[in-house]
Design an enzyme around this catalytic site. Structure first.
Site, short mmCIF file in Angstrom:
data_model
loop_
_atom_site.label_atom_id
_atom_site.label_comp_id
_atom_site.label_asym_id
_atom_site.label_seq_id
_atom_site.Cartn_x
_atom_site.Cartn_y
_atom_site.Cartn_z
CG ASP A 1 -1.76 1.22 1.37
OD1 ASP A 1 -2.04 1.85 0.35
OD2 ASP A 1 -2.15 1.55 2.50
CG ASP B 1 -3.86 5.16 -2.07
OD1 ASP B 1 -2.96 4.36 -1.75
OD2 ASP B 1 -4.96 5.21 -1.50
#
Length: 535
Positions: free
Chosen positions: A232, A422
């Site tokens: 992530d 992201d």
């Protein structure tokens, strides 16, 4: 009106048999990533609303603004259910006449938990805003859970024995629904295995279903165990489950790998606590040190967390990953420690604290995705298109100036915007006026409310985002994210661009809908973000 359909939400798992392939590119490490999918009986618009809710929460935390309340997000879901399934749907999902508090909470968790696992790490001793763990759209109805587990075991038991070193539980079940894609692999409950890696210390990317979220295998402990870890770019903490992990729902933490003194002789518990809340999911436990290996590069006594308590979102057997690795800057770390890439660079194991992503798409049948540590894999992109922009985010997320947004070459008039890039977000979330301006230029697009737009599944509209003077086009298949009606793949599709009532007039949250279309790299040392066109 009721539109029964099947939505394929996607979870990922990593192939652990891929080995580094030697090539002259020292100081660069690449890990493989794999995707898994799960079943859902939810209508795509309902599941999409869950995804929009998740993105709004994440966006608010990243931009430091007020987070939408659970009541607001719950109301959005209820209104979406009403618009799609009518009063009958509301009665089926909620007890409208007698709604005890506990039952209401359970209903809400069932509706939201599959998209809202990421969130704000909480600590009364820390004040900095942190990111979330990425988590994936996995709309698994409760009644389908048993079927999913049985299908997983039977469909992939033999394959995973040879390719996944015992991680058969992470095989997919369910059929993918994705406009314009070849879903044969997904519908057959198989995983598209990555090609042979091309860079030094590189592992390939496996992919399945409609491209949401990414996992890699890392080795932890002595003797080393393989852990499937969610990668992530929007958070900065690493954790895995503890040997004494307990689920908030009762019992243990499912069919996952765990770490502790019984399994690792190099494990040391500092007894310092940590706690991270990921939307409706959460973990808490101890900060520890143990040996961590990324693609053959060793981090002795690295500091990270083991979760002694996990919510059911993480402890359930249907969750494919064993932990999360945040790859934003360590200024976000709730454990107040270096991220693995920063530790690798500090130890001289890689040249720079650079993390690079090539996110593959199932429909392309290339299976060439990678996550690279220490540099960029120049075989994955056109070097003449490489642009580098300053990271303008002060908290530690990756955010760059976005020059322009165009549709079929027509400027949408959205200069002066910035984009948080992201990997843990599926969609693109734009301010409401910006999202409306973009869709106004897409023929046949419609605003269906609550941050959701539809576009024709057959759209050929070319939406492009510009960074550093270079325009990066989004494949129309990614804009036509999900058919509204699975039986009508040439009808209307949910758009991969949604709007967020967050309060930022110029900030975008740009996830995998865009990142599948560019090579993406972050550099902690230079505090920059790089993008290039794929080859």
């Amino acid at each position: 009106m009721h539109f029964p359909t099947l939505l394929a939400g996607v979870l990922l798992a990593l192939s652990v048999n891929a080995l580094p392939t030697p090539e002259s590119n020292p100081g660069v490490v690449t890990l493989p990533l794999k995707r898994l999918e799960q079943r859902s009986t939810s209508h795509p618009l309902i599941a999409h609303q869950q995804n929009v809710n998740r993105s709004h929460r994440r966006y608010a935390r990243m931009t430091g603004r007020r987070e939408p309340s659970r009541e607001e997000l719950h109301d959005n879901l209820r209104r979406r259910v009403l618009s799609v399934e009518g009063e009958e749907g509301l009665q089926r999902r909620y007890n409208r006449f007698v709604m005890p508090k506990l039952q209401s909470a359970r209903d809400e968790q069932d509706l939201e938990r599959r998209y809202n696992r990421m969130g704000l790490p909480k600590s009364s001793k820390k004040t900095k805003t942190a990111g979330s763990g990425a988590v994936l759209a996995s709309a698994v109805a409760a009644e389908a859970k048993t079927a999913h587990q049985e299908n997983t075991k039977s469909a992939h038991q033999e394959d995973t024995k040879t390719k996944h070193s015992g991680h058969g539980k992470f095989a997919a079940a369910g059929a993918a629904v994705s406009s314009g894609t070849d879903n044969s692999a997904a519908s057959a409950n198989t995983v598209a295995i990555a090609n042979t890696p091309t860079a030094t210390n590189t592992l390939g990317l496996d992919i399945e279903a409609n491209d949401v979220g990414y996992l890699a295998t890392v080795q932890i402990g002595t003797p080393a165990q393989d852990f499937l870890i969610l990668m992530d770019s929007g958070s900065a903490d690493l954790w895995v489950g503890s040997e004494n992990c307990q689920s908030q729902g009762g019992g243990g933490c499912g069919n996952h790998k765990f770490l502790g003194p019984q399994s690792s002789s190099s494990f040391v518990d500092t007894n310092a606590p940590f706690s991270v809340t990921y939307g409706t999911g959460s973990v808490s436990g101890d900060i520890v040190t143990d040996d961590v290996v990324l693609a053959g590069l060793a981090l002795p006594a690295h500091t990270f967390g083991v979760a002694t308590t996990e919510s059911v979102d993480f402890s359930g057997d249907s969750t494919p990953f064993d932990g999360l690795m945040g790859l934003a800057q360590s200024t976000l770390s709730q454990q107040q420690t270096l991220t693995p890439i920063e530790a690798l660079a500090q130890g001289g194991l890689v040249a720079d604290a650079i993390t690079s992503y090539k996110i593959s798409r199932l429909a392309d049948n290339k299976n060439d995705g990678e996550i690279t540590f220490g540099g960029l894999d120049n075989t994955k992109f056109d070097s003449t298109t490489l642009v580098t922009v300053a990271n303008v985010n002060q908290q530690g997320f990756w955010e760059g100036a976005m020059d322009a947004v165009t549709v079929n070459g027509t400027d949408a008039g959205l200069q002066g915007r910035t984009a948080i890039l992201d990997t843990g977000t599926t969609l693109i979330v734009a301010p409401p006026n910006d999202a409306a301006a973009v869709h106004a230029l897409i023929p046949g697009a419609q605003d269906v409310g609550q941050g959701t737009f539809t576009v024709p599944c057959t759209t050929t509209a070319s939406v492009a985002l510009s960074f550093g003077g270079t325009s990066f086009s989004i494949d129309p298949r990614d804009i036509a994210f999900q058919p509204v009606d699975a039986t009508n793949p040439t009808g209307d599709c949910i758009s991969g661009i949604s709007s967020g009532q967050i309060g930022g007039a110029t900030e975008w949250l740009v996830g995998d809908v865009f990142l599948k279309n560019a090579y993406f790299s972050t550099d902690v040392g230079k505090n920059t973000v790089s993008l290039a066109k794929l080859v």
